[in-house]
Design a protein around this motif. Structure first.
Motif, PDB file in Angstrom:
ATOM      1  N   GLU A 107       1.043   9.695   2.652  1.00 15.87           N
ATOM      2  CA  GLU A 107       1.722   8.875   1.655  1.00 15.87           C
ATOM      3  C   GLU A 107       2.809   8.043   2.323  1.00 15.87           C
ATOM      4  O   GLU A 107       3.508   8.506   3.239  1.00 15.87           O
ATOM      5  N   VAL A 121      -4.722  12.018   4.658  1.00 20.84           N
ATOM      6  CA  VAL A 121      -4.096  10.943   3.895  1.00 20.84           C
ATOM      7  C   VAL A 121      -2.589  11.117   3.989  1.00 20.84           C
ATOM      8  O   VAL A 121      -2.061  12.203   3.708  1.00 20.84           O
ATOM      9  N   THR A 156       6.260   6.112   1.548  1.00 20.44           N
ATOM     10  CA  THR A 156       7.329   6.015   0.540  1.00 20.44           C
ATOM     11  C   THR A 156       8.145   4.736   0.696  1.00 20.44           C
ATOM     12  O   THR A 156       8.917   4.388  -0.188  1.00 20.44           O
ATOM     13  N   TYR A 209       0.843  -1.194   0.000  1.00 18.60           N
ATOM     14  CA  TYR A 209       0.000   0.000   0.000  1.00 18.60           C
ATOM     15  C   TYR A 209       0.877   1.242   0.000  1.00 18.60           C
ATOM     16  O   TYR A 209       1.977   1.246   0.566  1.00 18.60           O
ATOM     17  N   LYS A 210       0.357   2.297  -0.622  1.00 17.37           N
ATOM     18  CA  LYS A 210       1.120   3.532  -0.788  1.00 17.37           C
ATOM     19  C   LYS A 210       0.662   4.647   0.131  1.00 17.37           C
ATOM     20  O   LYS A 210       1.289   5.713   0.165  1.00 17.37           O
ATOM     21  N   ALA A 211      -0.442   4.447   0.875  1.00 14.76           N
ATOM     22  CA  ALA A 211      -0.949   5.534   1.717  1.00 14.76           C
ATOM     23  C   ALA A 211      -1.852   4.953   2.811  1.00 14.76           C
ATOM     24  O   ALA A 211      -2.354   3.830   2.695  1.00 14.76           O
TER      25      ALA A 211
END
Length: 831
Positions: free
Chosen positions: A81, A79, A83, A65-67
């Protein structure tokens, strides 16, 4: 080909490790205060968690997952992010929504009980909870697979390099990360069991048949298995209270839940083709036995589809840092929701700090092969006594491959191999032996146990310092016979004492046991109303190191017994016994003298008495382990107990002195009163028909020690009241911190308030008074004019292990040396 398969498997494992997403941190508001119970969810998924009381969280998934989304009512959603695949210790600041400032008053502390759609849904659940699952059928049966695991957690370099693990460093190669807490852990124990469960809702009876059991390193240790099973008792989330670790947690589905929890309707969606509502809940107050979490509920049957529960950090429970529960339900015939998976995880630790080391206890239960309305008859459920079948504990790999409903993961498979290796390491053997001694009180040798070591030293005014050595035969936990014995020596009276007993299990099915023994010792007989014929038993009052006043009213006892015991029904025991005892005073400051003629001119100082008795004991709900002559009770103090004794004294048999009849009744019942705590009630009553001297009368149990001893009267001296007819009542209630947990400054101490009331009334006949030849110590007096009573107020859970009781006398202040006030204490390990 095999090596190619292993290579592919290894590559898959490596790729899976890189695909994981892990994130941890804390959620605060703009003032820097933690935001408890905020939602943290991986973006575009249903995988999430809820922050703890201190705003902290940990979230993990096998997917990438990115966020993450962070939200709470009254705040702007955010939200963040991601990394990296692993992001730790981030701080998230939530801003208040200007349009929701009015709602913040409602939702940051307590949600509204009116016009709240979540509570409307909750009421629908209450109305339909008995119309779902197995309750819809008269009879049911299913297969159950249970997997229990213990893991050492918070593994770091200081632990790995500590001296305690010298020679065992290889075990740390098996460490992993927990998906709920994010802590490293080392698997150390696993137990698997398969059951077939049968139930009848018409008679409210259930029978569980063990088909197979396997664990790492402990063979067929039924005691350990039963202890774990009792520790993780089964529960029904629809019940008002969920009982774990002897505590009653308020269920979020409870009919009293709206007074304990805040509820928010958070979402609605299809779950397995069923339209469901998502309800988020969290506690209204700290320091109560509550959860936080969420559940999905169907919109037509109002049955739970999925529920998550996590105990709040502030819950008043010892040694447990975290409790996390997941349950999943599947739909049968489009309308009936049946539980298919239950996962329970607890984090045991001496301290609740996140960096403290502890042990994870995990239980996963899977359910399958449901069948309904197959009537098996009343006799099937009545015959529910467990029989020891060695094959059950030695199933082969084929059995487990066919009956596991969930394959073991890598960690779980490695536990078996690791424990096999550990058992050959001397350092581990030393640790295991120390733990065994502390748990059982015995030091193990080949076929013999020395102990119990905790009774090695004692003191009283007659013997002075007393030392004791003893032991028992022990070939295995299911021994059909056992011999026990001890010898003791008093340095003041310069005399040896001893006790020896033996018992044999003649028939395992009916538990027919023959026993007998002999004891010559010094004992305080004024410490119990209900007499027993336990050859090796000896009250704490007989040799307590610290007492209030002198402990000279002791008796020399020479007791021989023979008994036949049988258990015709589960937990119903019948004992036929005979005894011969010789009683005489052990001190010149205490008299058992009695007159032997009507003119009261001849005095005897020794009582010789033959007695036969029939004892009935019923303990519904008692759980035991072991199939041999001795069994271990694993839920002691958690079930009612009824005891009835009818005894007859026979004169002139073995020079016996007296003829009489004696009836005694004892009833003890613990009552779990949900969030109010635990009430324990005890009633004792008895009567002796015939003329008997002091040594055969019923003494109201005093307590001159500084220890809190249940069933005694802490402000009475030994032999202050003596009766031949009596009724005694004892009420004790532990509120488990219900009031102290709401007082600022005090609530963080997790203290628990205890109140108790004791009362006894009784009489002694003129004939028995006239038989007594002692004019000073003791003077025979019964609480016949009015019941004697006292009350106490106690504080428990001091430093988690200590309890103090403050006692107040209610009447009979005119008695010589009457104590109006006293303090007793006790140590104990309580959750």
């Amino acid at each position: 080909m095999r090596y190619f398969y292993l290579l592919c498997l290894s590559l898959f494992s490596v790729l899976s490790a890189f695909s994981q997403t892990k994130v941890s941190g804390v959620v605060n508001d703009e003032s820097g205060n933690p935001v408890p119970f905020a939602n943290v969810i991986f973006a575009n998924s249903s995988v999430g968690t809820i922050t703890n009381d201190d705003g902290s969280f940990y979230l993990e998934s096998e997917e990438t997952y990115k966020a993450i989304n962070i939200s709470f009512v009254g705040f702007k959603s955010q939200v963040l992010e991601l990394t990296k695949s692993a992001t730790y210790d981030i701080e998230i600041i939530l801003e208040e929504e200007a349009s929701a400032l009015d709602e913040v008053v409602i939702y940051q502390g307590k949600t509204s009980k009116k016009n709240n759609p979540a509570i409307d849904i909750l009421r629908k659940i209450w109305e339909n909870k008995r119309e779902n699952g197995i309750y819809k059928f008269d009879q049911y049966q299913y297969k159950k697979y249970e997997k229990q695991e213990f893991d050492l957690n918070t593994i770091d370099s200081s632990l790995i390099n500590s001296r305690i693990f010298n020679g065992m460093e290889f075990v740390f190669e098996q460490t992993d990360t927990n998906s709920v807490t994010g802590k490293t852990y080392l698997p150390i124990f696993i137990n698997e069991a398969v059951y077939r469960v049968y139930g009848n809702n018409e008679t409210n009876k259930e029978k569980e048949v063990l088909l197979g059991n396997k664990n790492s390193g402990f063979s067929d240790n039924q005691t350990l298995i039963a202890f774990i099973k009792d520790l993780y008792k089964e529960y029904d989330v629809y019940d008002n209270y969920l009982k774990f670790f002897d505590k009653s947690f308020v269920s979020p589905l409870s009919t009293t839940g709206i007074n304990v929890y805040n509820y928010v309707l958070a979402d609605s969606s299809y779950v397995d083709n069923k339209w469901c509502y998502k309800i988020v809940y969290y506690p209204r107050r700290k320091n109560e036995l509550t959860f936080k979490g969420d559940f999905w509920v169907n919109d037509t049957t109002w049955a739970i589809k999925k529920i998550n529960l996590a105990a709040t950090k502030s819950a008043n429970i010892n040694w447990v840092r975290d409790i996390y529960i997941e349950q999943d339900f599947e739909v049968l015939n489009d309308s009936i929701f049946l539980i298919t998976r239950d996962h329970f995880m607890s984090d045991f630790a001496f301290r609740k700090k996140d960096d403290a080391r502890g042990v994870y206890g995990k239980r996963t239960t899977l359910y399958d092969e449901y069948s309904f309305d197959i009537d098996r008859g009343e006799a099937f459920y009545n015959n529910d006594r467990e029989q020891y079948i060695e094959q059950v504990y030695n199933r082969d790999s084929t059995f487990w491959e066919q009956n596991r409903m969930e394959s073991l993961n890598k960690d779980e498979r490695q536990i078996y191999d690791m424990l096999d290796t550990l058992k050959t390491v001397k350092a581990f053997q030393r640790l295991y032996n120390i733990g065994s001694i502390l748990a059982s009180g015995y030091i193990e040798f080949d076929n013999f146990d020395y102990g119990p070591i905790f009774s090695t030293f004692g003191y009283n005014d007659v013997e002075g310092i007393r030392v004791r050595a003893g032991g028992r035969t022990y070939f295995g936990r299911n021994d059909p016979w056992r011999i026990e014995g001890y010898t003791a020596y008093g340095f003041k009276d310069n005399k040896f004492k001893y006790g020896l007993s033996g018992k044999i299990l003649v028939d395992q099915r009916s538990r027919l046991i023959l026993s007998g023994g002999n004891r010559r010792d010094i004992e305080q007989l004024g410490a119990s109303l209900t007499n027993t014929n336990d050859v090796l038993g000896r009250s704490l009052a007989s040799s307590s190191l610290i007492t209030v006043g002198s402990n000279t009213s002791l008796t020399n006892i020479n007791l021989s017994t023979f008994a036949l015991e049988i258990e015709p029904l589960k937990n119903f025991e019948v004992r036929f016994g005979g005894s011969y005892r010789t009683l005489r005073s052990a001190s010149d400051q205490f008299s058992l003298d009695y007159y032997t003629n009507e003119e009261r001119t001849e005095i005897a100082s020794e009582i010789d008495q033959t007695e036969i008795s029939t004892m009935l004991t019923y303990s519904p709900g008692r759980k035991t382990t072991g199939y041999g002559v001795e069994r271990t009770v694993i839920n002691d103090g958690d079930f009612p107990r009824l005891f009835l004794n009818y005894a007859v004294g026979i004169k002139d048999v073995f020079s016996s002195d007296f003829e009489y009849e004696k009836v005694q009744f004892y009833y003890r019942h613990p009552w779990q009163l949900g969030g109010v705590g635990k009430l324990t009630t005890t009633l004792e009553a008895g009567k002796t028909f015939g003329e008997v001297p002091l040594g055969l009368l019923n003494v109201v149990p005093g307590n001159q020690t500084l220890f809190s001893i249940y069933g005694t009267y802490p402000l009475l001296d030994f032999y202050e009241f003596v009766t031949d007819t009596y009724t005694s009542v004892h009420l004790e209630h532990n509120f488990n911190g219900r009031f102290l947990g709401r007082i600022p400054l005090l609530r963080d101490l997790n203290l628990r308030e205890i109140v108790a009331v004791r009362a006894v009334t009784g009489s002694i006949s003129d004939e028995n008074q006239a038989l007594n030849a002692s004019y000073s110590n003791p003077v025979l007096m019964a609480p016949s004019n009015k019941p004697y009573w006292s009350y106490s107020v106690g504080i428990g859970n001091i430093f988690k292990v200590f309890r103090l009781d403050f006692h107040f006398r209610g009447n009979y202040f005119e008695n010589p040396g009457a104590r109006k006030f006293g303090i007793t204490g006790s140590f104990g390990f309580y959750f």
